[in-house]
Every structure is written in structure tokens, then in C-alpha cells.
Design an enzyme around this catalytic site. Sequence first.
Site, mmCIF file in Angstrom:
data_model
loop_
_atom_site.group_PDB
_atom_site.id
_atom_site.type_symbol
_atom_site.label_atom_id
_atom_site.label_comp_id
_atom_site.label_asym_id
_atom_site.label_seq_id
_atom_site.Cartn_x
_atom_site.Cartn_y
_atom_site.Cartn_z
ATOM 1 N N TYR B 294 31.468 135.284 -54.290
ATOM 2 C CA TYR B 294 31.569 134.076 -55.121
ATOM 3 C C TYR B 294 32.307 132.972 -54.370
ATOM 4 C CZ TYR B 294 31.910 131.670 -59.682
ATOM 5 O OH TYR B 294 31.786 130.799 -60.738
ATOM 6 N N TYR B 345 24.831 126.000 -57.103
ATOM 7 C CA TYR B 345 25.974 126.571 -57.821
ATOM 8 C C TYR B 345 25.500 127.049 -59.185
ATOM 9 C CZ TYR B 345 30.562 127.110 -60.021
ATOM 10 O OH TYR B 345 31.662 127.602 -60.685
#
Lengths: 143, 392
Positions: B294, B345
Site C-alpha cells: 500500500y 489510487y
Amino acid sequence: MDKQKDIMIPEPLLMPVIEVEHSFFWESLSKNELRIQKCSNCAILRYPPNPMCSQCQFFEHSWELMSGNGEIFSYVVTHQPTHSAFRDRTPLATVIVELDEGPRLVSNILNISPSEIKIGMKVRVVFQKMDDEITLPFFELID
Amino acid sequence: MLLALFNINDYDASMVDKSKVAIVGIGETEYSRESGRSELVLTLEAIMAALEDAGINPHEVDGLMRWSVDTSSEAIVAENLGVKSLNWFGDINQAGNVGAALVASACAAIRSNLAETIVIYRGVNGRSGRRYGSGAVTGRRGQGLGAFSEPFGLLTPQHGLAMMTQRRMYETGITSRHFGMVSVTERFHANRNPRATFFDRPLTIEDHQNSRFVVEPFRLFDCCLETDGGGAIVLTSLERAKSLRKPPAVVRAAAQHAYASTRDYTDTAAKFIAPRLWSQAQITPSEVSVAQIYDHFSPFVIFALEDYGFVARGEGGDFVESGQMSWDGGILPVNTSGGHLSEAYMQGMNQLLEGVRQVRGTSTSQVQDVNFSFVDTGIGTGALILEPDIYG
Ligand SMILES: [Zn+2]
């Protein structure tokens, strides 16, 4: 030229909303005292305030008077006003101060350019009255 | 060399899943700055693509799960899909960082026979709609414990993460240039991925070092994109997966983590989820073939590499700078689709989709002979080990 240097009497970006369980902290600040929650059983200091001691699960606590001295533990400098509250306040340095007694507070350092801030600098608390209810704890360098 | 910071002899064999769950379908929309349609439409397009990929009729879905910040409720999605009976549903309430935690919950539900076919989805107009970086989603109003930090300028998630990064730089000697090498390597991967936002835009370390500070120490190219798009994955039991259209990505291990009383200020959650993840998987970090991590902000890829035990604390910067996270010759290619920094994203959905592609052999930066595909979707809030079907 960093704009923050000109802000001798700071304005907060947002005024804090006082909750009942936190009211003693804010009342103490209004009397120019920095008081931190202390467990009545095991004497551990905790900040920000919480109802229960994480070590012994005691609810009862007192509010211990701090010396107001500490050092810069970490910092960031906001350059891009990503939130409307920053308006024309950037660049703005936000710091974490580790008090000599241990607890860590988020604050701003007065009268210093953001580019001069370093981890480990010694600081002391400065109380700034915002209104009848709110006094905020800022910090300044100890020479 | 990767260090064996976790010793297989320390693992708790009782944590191994006996009945396996697999990811059997993946789907996504295009990624853009302005989708021109609603978050619900993006969600439904991605789900239909994932179900088509799996070869499963939408009426057969009986479980739906989502990020709590997702605006498309399970009910409205179920209604559009014509779900016959929605038997398992729920969202996880943190922020963008819950993708793998949702997978862990879905696996538990399937193993418990609470549901048979669960879709996890994310549809968001993160650029043209409510922009994450503005605090519009995770709104800050000086309330609750925010009263003690927000008046001083800790207003959005990136402020807290930048604060931790600054301290960890001080403690471990890692530098902005190391962060830049994460961004440059991920951009190289995006330049190989036609779906990526930055497919046709290279990035050099000089570009990174010359980019402006957003929240110091984060520079512009340390920060994730803002994206409109949708993504979805389909999970079912490995037993059922064997009769479906695509080779399954078997969930060998799935864990979630949210709080540890022993956490130090610069520890990420990865440090606490790691022992349980490796115990479940019964492998060491050095056995992982490829990793998705992440990357809301580039330093956290390095912190994750360190806190999961791929490298020792303080050595992640050198690992990255020496090319070890690159598809081109690296010992552990990381974020092979371009990640949040250069593909899109999608709050961890990217990591889930790419982790599955690496098991299937369909990535645009495919690693050869993938045995174990590692997926982190929140620097320790959730993590997976995926693998090909080796269970006959
Ligand atoms: Zn106590």
C-alpha cells in the site's frame, strides 16, 4: 521568507471542540497550567485524555501539573494548503513535543522559521488565550 | 539477500487454514481524472467485469463487502445485480486501508458457510468527486481527540503519516532520495502497464528530488494519485473454484490488524500483523516471489518492507536504491502495476488485482514462477499471501 515567522500571536487553524471528559484539561490551560491525566492507581500519564488507564483499566485519575519543558520529537511542514483551514497559513510547521515528563503533544513553535526546526530542540510551553474558553499550548525555543 | 527475520520453527501451525478460499474473478474500469459517471456505475461495471472473468452469474452472488468510505451500499449493489439472497455483507471502517482485511473477513465467512460467493468492491470518483487529500472524506473538525491535534495543523491523514516518516528518518537514517527510488521504480512499472495513469510519462530521481514539498518530508512524487475508477474481486471456496473459468488465486494466508498496545511511535501495523501472517502461510519472507504494498506515500513501501521482515529495520532504503524492488532484476519486485503512485489510487484494490494477476501470470510486469504473491493493503491493517492452486 517564511510567513510563519511573522505570526507572533498565532491563530489556530481550527478551534477545538471541548468535550465533557476533556474539560479539566482546557480549564487548566485557561489558568496557564498544562495538566496531563494521571492514573490514580498506577500513576501512568496519558495524553490525549482517555476514560480508562490502558495499563490497569482504572477510571479514576488526577490532572498532574507539567513543567512545560520538553524537546521536539518530530515535525512536518505543510506547504500545500490541502485543507481549507490552512488558507494563507502555509508554510506551517506542526510539531510533536515530548515533555520532560514523557507525554507527547502536537503543537506549533512560535517565532521560528519552519526551515530552522530540528528534532531534539529544547522548548518550553507558551500559553495563548484564544477566547474565554480556549487557551492553547504553543511552544518556543529555550535559548 | 533477504534476511530470514522470521524463523519457520517459530511458526504456530495451528493458524493454518485447512479449507481454502480463492479469488476467482477480478475486474476494473479504466482509470481517469474524470469518469463522467457515478461511483455506483463504476462499481457495477467493475463487479460485472469480475463476475464475467470468473464465469459466475450475478444472481448467484450471496455476499457483498466494501470499504466503509465507499458510497455504494450493499443493498443498492445487490438490487442492481439481482442477487437472489444476500446472506453476508459488511464494511470495515478505517479509511482506504482495508482491502485485504475485507478479504480476511470474506474468507472467514466462506469457511464458515455463511456465504458461498462474495464480491468485494470499490468504486470512487477520487479526483472529480470528493478528493481524499482535501480532508473531505476523512473530515477534520477539531472534534473528539482531534481537538488535541487539528488546531495545530495535523488535519489530513498525510499529516500524521508525514510526522511519523520524519521521526523514522531521524531514527534510521533513511532519506528522501530513498523515497524517490520507490517512486521511480513504480513509475518504471507503470510505463510497462497501458492501464496506468502514468503509462507514457517517465520519472527520474532528479524529477523526484526537484519536485515541490506537499507536506514535508513528502514531495509531490511521494504522494499517491487521485483517481476515478472501479475495481472488484470475487471469492469462493477452492473446492468450487476448480470448476470455474480462470485458474484460482488461492488465499494461503489472510490477516488483519488494527491496534497494538506495545506499538512504538515509528512502528507500522506491519510489525504486528507479520508474525501471524507468516505463521498462517508457513513460509518465510524470503520465499515470497513478488509483493504489492500500500503506497499512499512512498516512504511506507520501505517501512513495510522492513516491518514485515523482508529486510531489517534501516536497510529498506539501500534495498530499494540498489534496484531490489524492480521487475528488472530485483530480488523482490514490488508494486508491479505501478501502484497508487503511478497506476491509480484505488485504496488497495490495485494491490489486490495485481496480486492475483501475478499468480495467474498476466501482469504487464510478470514475475516468473510465482509461488507466493504477497499483498499488503494498509502497511499492516490487512495482508494476504496468494498462491497458485497446488492442492490437486
Ligand atoms: Zn493505571
